[in-house]
Design an enzyme around this catalytic site. Sequence first.
Site, PDB file in Angstrom:
ATOM      1  N   GLY A 254       0.792  -1.225   0.052  1.00 23.05           N
ATOM      2  CA  GLY A 254      -0.156   0.130  -0.071  1.00 23.05           C
ATOM      3  C   GLY A 254       0.928   1.227  -0.043  1.00 23.05           C
ATOM      4  O   GLY A 254       1.248   1.892   1.204  1.00 23.05           O
TER       5      GLY A 254
ATOM      6  N   SER B 208       0.367   3.852  -2.992  1.00 30.10           N
ATOM      7  CA  SER B 208      -0.238   5.021  -3.705  1.00 30.10           C
ATOM      8  C   SER B 208      -1.394   5.810  -2.940  1.00 30.10           C
ATOM      9  O   SER B 208      -2.131   5.120  -2.293  1.00 30.10           O
ATOM     10  CB  SER B 208      -0.720   4.562  -4.993  1.00 30.10           C
ATOM     11  OG  SER B 208       0.317   3.822  -5.711  1.00 30.10           O
TER      12      SER B 208
ATOM     13  N   SER C 200      -3.357  -3.176  -5.152  1.00 30.98           N
ATOM     14  CA  SER C 200      -3.988  -4.579  -5.635  1.00 30.98           C
ATOM     15  C   SER C 200      -4.257  -5.549  -4.459  1.00 30.98           C
ATOM     16  O   SER C 200      -3.493  -5.740  -3.590  1.00 30.98           O
ATOM     17  CB  SER C 200      -2.707  -5.222  -6.558  1.00 30.98           C
ATOM     18  OG  SER C 200      -2.402  -4.256  -7.590  1.00 30.98           O
TER      19      SER C 200
ATOM     20  N   GLU D 161      11.082  -4.327  -7.812  1.00 29.12           N
ATOM     21  CA  GLU D 161      10.070  -4.418  -8.807  1.00 29.12           C
ATOM     22  C   GLU D 161      10.670  -4.072 -10.298  1.00 29.12           C
ATOM     23  O   GLU D 161      10.448  -4.793 -11.090  1.00 29.12           O
ATOM     24  CB  GLU D 161       9.148  -3.359  -8.447  1.00 29.12           C
ATOM     25  CG  GLU D 161       7.672  -3.447  -9.289  1.00 29.12           C
ATOM     26  CD  GLU D 161       6.817  -2.448  -8.415  1.00 29.12           C
ATOM     27  OE1 GLU D 161       6.794  -1.207  -9.006  1.00 29.12           O
ATOM     28  OE2 GLU D 161       6.084  -2.544  -7.546  1.00 29.12           O
TER      29      GLU D 161
ATOM     30  N   SER E  73       5.295   5.809 -14.388  1.00 27.69           N
ATOM     31  CA  SER E  73       4.320   5.967 -15.934  1.00 27.69           C
ATOM     32  C   SER E  73       5.404   6.324 -17.005  1.00 27.69           C
ATOM     33  O   SER E  73       6.559   6.910 -16.516  1.00 27.69           O
ATOM     34  CB  SER E  73       3.507   7.066 -15.931  1.00 27.69           C
ATOM     35  OG  SER E  73       3.792   8.311 -15.549  1.00 27.69           O
TER      36      SER E  73
HETATM   37  C1  FAD Z   1      -3.008  -2.174 -12.147  1.00 22.31           C
HETATM   38  C2  FAD Z   1      -2.542  -1.418 -11.434  1.00 22.31           C
HETATM   39  C3  FAD Z   1      -2.253  -1.680 -10.078  1.00 22.31           C
HETATM   40  C4  FAD Z   1      -1.667  -1.177  -9.099  1.00 22.31           C
HETATM   41  N1  FAD Z   1      -1.403  -1.563  -8.009  1.00 22.31           N
HETATM   42  C5  FAD Z   1      -0.943  -0.791  -6.985  1.00 22.31           C
HETATM   43  C6  FAD Z   1      -0.403  -1.588  -5.644  1.00 22.31           C
HETATM   44  O1  FAD Z   1      -0.710  -2.700  -5.402  1.00 22.31           O
HETATM   45  N2  FAD Z   1      -0.025  -0.512  -4.523  1.00 22.31           N
HETATM   46  C7  FAD Z   1       0.343   0.635  -4.997  1.00 22.31           C
HETATM   47  O2  FAD Z   1       0.781   1.311  -3.900  1.00 22.31           O
HETATM   48  N3  FAD Z   1       0.005   1.178  -6.208  1.00 22.31           N
HETATM   49  C8  FAD Z   1      -0.677   0.396  -7.254  1.00 22.31           C
HETATM   50  N4  FAD Z   1      -0.798   1.001  -8.266  1.00 22.31           N
HETATM   51  C9  FAD Z   1      -0.700   2.458  -8.406  1.00 22.31           C
HETATM   52  C10 FAD Z   1       0.492   2.915  -9.314  1.00 22.31           C
HETATM   53  O3  FAD Z   1       1.721   2.614  -8.795  1.00 22.31           O
HETATM   54  C11 FAD Z   1       0.122   4.311  -9.692  1.00 22.31           C
HETATM   55  O4  FAD Z   1      -0.938   4.234 -10.704  1.00 22.31           O
HETATM   56  C12 FAD Z   1       1.333   4.947 -10.199  1.00 22.31           C
HETATM   57  O5  FAD Z   1       2.464   5.403  -9.530  1.00 22.31           O
HETATM   58  C13 FAD Z   1       0.762   6.197 -11.168  1.00 22.31           C
HETATM   59  O6  FAD Z   1       0.276   7.188 -10.298  1.00 22.31           O
HETATM   60  P1  FAD Z   1      -1.335   7.886 -10.343  1.00 22.31           P
HETATM   61  O7  FAD Z   1      -2.039   6.752 -10.946  1.00 22.31           O
HETATM   62  O8  FAD Z   1      -1.584   8.581  -9.088  1.00 22.31           O
HETATM   63  O9  FAD Z   1      -0.991   9.001 -11.468  1.00 22.31           O
HETATM   64  P2  FAD Z   1      -0.171  10.371 -11.508  1.00 22.31           P
HETATM   65  O10 FAD Z   1       1.140  10.296 -11.091  1.00 22.31           O
HETATM   66  O11 FAD Z   1      -1.157  11.096 -10.974  1.00 22.31           O
HETATM   67  O12 FAD Z   1      -0.093  10.630 -13.134  1.00 22.31           O
HETATM   68  C14 FAD Z   1      -1.327  10.994 -14.012  1.00 22.31           C
HETATM   69  C15 FAD Z   1      -0.667  11.295 -15.166  1.00 22.31           C
HETATM   70  O13 FAD Z   1       0.303  12.362 -15.200  1.00 22.31           O
HETATM   71  C16 FAD Z   1       1.567  12.222 -15.681  1.00 22.31           C
HETATM   72  N5  FAD Z   1       2.179  12.778 -14.755  1.00 22.31           N
HETATM   73  C17 FAD Z   1       2.402  12.701 -13.670  1.00 22.31           C
HETATM   74  N6  FAD Z   1       3.661  13.353 -13.170  1.00 22.31           N
HETATM   75  C18 FAD Z   1       4.231  13.890 -14.272  1.00 22.31           C
HETATM   76  C19 FAD Z   1       5.380  14.729 -14.542  1.00 22.31           C
HETATM   77  N7  FAD Z   1       6.235  15.117 -13.577  1.00 22.31           N
HETATM   78  N8  FAD Z   1       5.760  15.090 -15.931  1.00 22.31           N
HETATM   79  C20 FAD Z   1       5.068  14.390 -16.970  1.00 22.31           C
HETATM   80  N9  FAD Z   1       3.674  13.960 -16.794  1.00 22.31           N
HETATM   81  C21 FAD Z   1       3.554  13.258 -15.297  1.00 22.31           C
HETATM   82  C22 FAD Z   1       1.364  10.763 -15.711  1.00 22.31           C
HETATM   83  O14 FAD Z   1       2.376  10.133 -16.588  1.00 22.31           O
HETATM   84  C23 FAD Z   1       0.156  10.259 -15.971  1.00 22.31           C
HETATM   85  O15 FAD Z   1       0.019  10.207 -17.476  1.00 22.31           O
HETATM   86  C24 FAD Z   1      -1.458   0.173  -9.362  1.00 22.31           C
HETATM   87  C25 FAD Z   1      -1.867   0.878 -10.436  1.00 22.31           C
HETATM   88  C26 FAD Z   1      -2.372   0.120 -11.593  1.00 22.31           C
HETATM   89  C27 FAD Z   1      -2.682   0.775 -12.843  1.00 22.31           C
END
Ligand code: FAD
Length: 405
Positions: free
Chosen positions: A135, A137, A169, A256, A383
Amino acid sequence: VAVDFALAPEDEAFRDELRAWLDEHLPPFLASEELADDSSLSGEKSQHRRAAWQRVLNEGRWAAVHWPEEYGGRNATAMQRIIYSEVNAEYRTPGLFNPNGLWQIGPMIIAWGTDEQKARWLPSILDATDHWCQGFSEPDAGNDLANLRTTAVRDGDDYLVNGQKIWISTAHLARWGLFLLRTDPTAIERGAKHEGITAFIIDMHTPGIEARPIRDMTGEEMFNEVFFTDARIPVTSRLGGEGEGWMVAMGTLGHERVGIAGQISLLAADLRAMVTAARSVNPAALEDPSLRERLARAWTDIELARLLSLRALSKIIKGEKNWPEVPFAKLAWSSLAQTLAALSVDLLGPAGVLARGGPDSVDRGKWTRLYSFQRYSTIGGGSSEVQKNIIADRAVKLPGQSRLS
Ligand SMILES: Cc1cc2nc3c(=O)[nH]c(=O)nc-3n(C[C@H](O)[C@H](O)[C@H](O)COP(=O)(O)OP(=O)(O)OC[C@H]3O[C@@H](n4cnc5c(N)ncnc54)[C@H](O)[C@@H]3O)c2cc1C
């Protein structure tokens, strides 16, 4: 300069021993277990099958090869971890029950845990007694993980936890989770957000913790929002000291990222399997010049990604910094995973849209599911945009203000 790809004798022996063990144990397991689709982590049947397979692996001491021998592993080197992933991909072994626990959380407990913590938690990760989640995010802390704000405030022998995590997850199925919490809320205001973060192992059955599954675009409920409302967590569940959570997390994410090399070998196995599927349901696809070109390109790109991850590995072995290869390999893997998923449904032709559960679906709907599911690969684990920023800033050293927070 000639590049020698031959395996060292000890690595060859490791590979041969694993192959021989799988030859002996995998066919009886597949014959005895109901063929539940284990591509999803969260389905009940799939969880059962994964747990059963992990137990078989553990009995052969093959569940956590990179853990030290005293904790049930084999002290596998980074090279042997890649061989392990490649051989598992080659044999198309069932999924693991505790992938997070085995690959990431276990090594962190080994590195940071007290003797009591190791004795308490490592066996249940290994033998599939308990399921584990990770956990990190939060709604405003994804790529910018250090912005996390779920607080843990010391209260006697406990911490009181309040806040919200998201995208966790299998949190609804997990008994335990490794969580990052903020023990010093002033750190963000002080402009030192990486400080004041602490790692905890949390019993998911603690009162005040609620996991709410989120339905994703595959129709599954795999990840969750997790809410904490005055949840009481004992001090003994803290992993490392107060404020050391960022270091614990970086170790975890490092594991990872080494795992991506294994994901690349899975792509090669997937490509072979999708060609086999196309041969049976839509053989004309394999004569189509544009699909043939996409197949050849995909194969070439997989090989390039594999070489890239080997280069990263060779740097690890030499004790050098293994980037920019690591962000490059993550980028290469994630876009390849999506390219392949799209190619699979195109190769199957009309059968490519037959969803899971339907009587005529191909490979129990695996490819159709993958087409939706792989959208995650350019988001999870950092990402693509952010990987490109890292490469631009630190490897290419593009001029201009740093884009990294
Ligand atoms: C299938 C799946 C399973 C997951 N499982 C887990 C889990 O078990 N535990 C856990 O902790 N997390 C988990 N996650 C979360 C995952 O780690 C986050 O989704 C990831 O870190 C991206 O963060 P966010 O979704 O908040 O997107 P954000 O960080 O908010 O990003 C949103 C968009 O903005 C862009 N962006 C952000 N910052 C910048 C920047 N500085 N410059 C340019 N573009 C930028 C990104 O590329 C993206 O397109 C999971 C995600 C998925 C999809």
